[in-house]
Enzyme design. Structure first.
Site, short mmCIF file in Angstrom:
data_model
loop_
_atom_site.label_atom_id
_atom_site.label_comp_id
_atom_site.label_asym_id
_atom_site.label_seq_id
_atom_site.Cartn_x
_atom_site.Cartn_y
_atom_site.Cartn_z
CB SER A 136 -0.79 -0.29 1.37
OG SER A 136 -1.30 1.36 1.61
CE1 TYR A 151 -4.35 -2.50 4.86
CE2 TYR A 151 -3.77 0.40 4.62
CZ TYR A 151 -3.72 -0.83 4.42
OH TYR A 151 -4.15 -1.62 3.27
#
Length: 277
Positions: free
Chosen positions: A146, A160
């Site tokens: 990401s 995350y």
């Protein structure tokens, strides 16, 4: 470098394929003539996608699989090789997200994120890679991280972000380790994508404790690049043998670049200081 026609007849595995980026990847790869093995903890979702792919003429094997379970992932790999004989493209896409402050998060929050995002990736590599390495011909691995892994200020998403930073490290190391064997490795880093990832906890197993609060709701993200666009960018990166592919809206690229620059400027400042501060 391979061309689109080179993908025809080969087999791709896509994890996290019931929806979002994973489903879009499967659809795009099947459109290029690839056989598909698709897995997700959402069994109904992958079965529905398989029906759609078969209607378009694709060969497809769907399986419900919890990527955090090593035994389940091994069975997934065994089924893939039994059905098609080989796997040329492995897309480790399964991933989950939750927001929240580190100090307020439960141990279960981190255990769940790392079990799916990090351990799930390692489970997949452990189960698929030995047989892929033994194959002749073109072989490629794509690991989905990401843009969060490169942020200068990940507050609110630090857990995350940490899981995605682990994927960056694993993927970079793997790329250099396998280069001499001809196994290609690509890191795919999407930005904001219009998916259901805010509702990841709908599939959170009970052993990881109660669901964390969802500060941004659980609906589809109403902005960002579409999963279909991410899939097309990813396939272009695969064909270009790119070590890293960023998939984000063009209008956000310069802002993201400034965030990356800020992060490296902090490191550069520390390196320039005799006490590292």
């Amino acid at each position: 470098m391979p061309t689109l026609s080179d993908l025809n007849g080969r087999t791709a595995v896509v994890t996290g394929a019931a929806s979002g980026i994973g489903a879009a990847l499967a659809i795009e790869l099947s459109a290029q003539g690839m056989n598909l093995v698709i897995g997700d903890i959402d069994g109904d979702g992958v079965n529905a996608l398989a029906s759609r792919l078969r209607e378009s003429g694709a060969r497809c094997l769907p399986m419900q699989v919890d990527m955090s379970d090593p035994g389940a992932v091994q069975a997934f790999a065994d089924a893939a090789f039994a059905e098609f004989g080989s796997v040329e493209l492995l897309c480790n896409n399964a991933g989950v997200l939750l927001f929240g402050k580190v100090a307020d998060a439960s141990l279960g929050d981190w255990q769940w994120l790392s079990a799916v995002n990090v351990q799930g990736l390692l489970n997949s590599l452990h189960s698929f890679l030995p047989r892929m390495r033994a194959q002749d011909g073109w072989k490629h691995i794509v690991n989905t991280a990401s843009t969060h892994a490169f942020l200068d200020n990940p507050q609110g998403s630090a857990l995350y972000t940490a899981s995605k930073q682990a994927i960056v490290g694993i993927t970079t190391g793997l790329r250099y380790e396998l280069a001499s064997e001809g196994v290609l490795v690509t890191l795919l880093c999407p930005g904001q994508v219009s998916t259901r990832i805010l509702d990841s906890q709908r599939n959170r197993p009970s052993q990881f404790g109660p669901r964390a609060a969802e500060p941004f709701g659980t609906g589809v993200i109403p902005f960002g690049i579409t999963p279909d666009e991410v899939a097309k960018i990813a396939v272009a990166g695969i064909l270009a043998e790119s070590p890293i592919v960023f998939a984000l809206e063009e209008s956000t690229r310069e802002h993201f670049r400034s965030q990356v620059r800020n992060a490296w400027q902090e490191a550069d400042h520390a390196l320039a200081s005799p006490i590292g501060v």
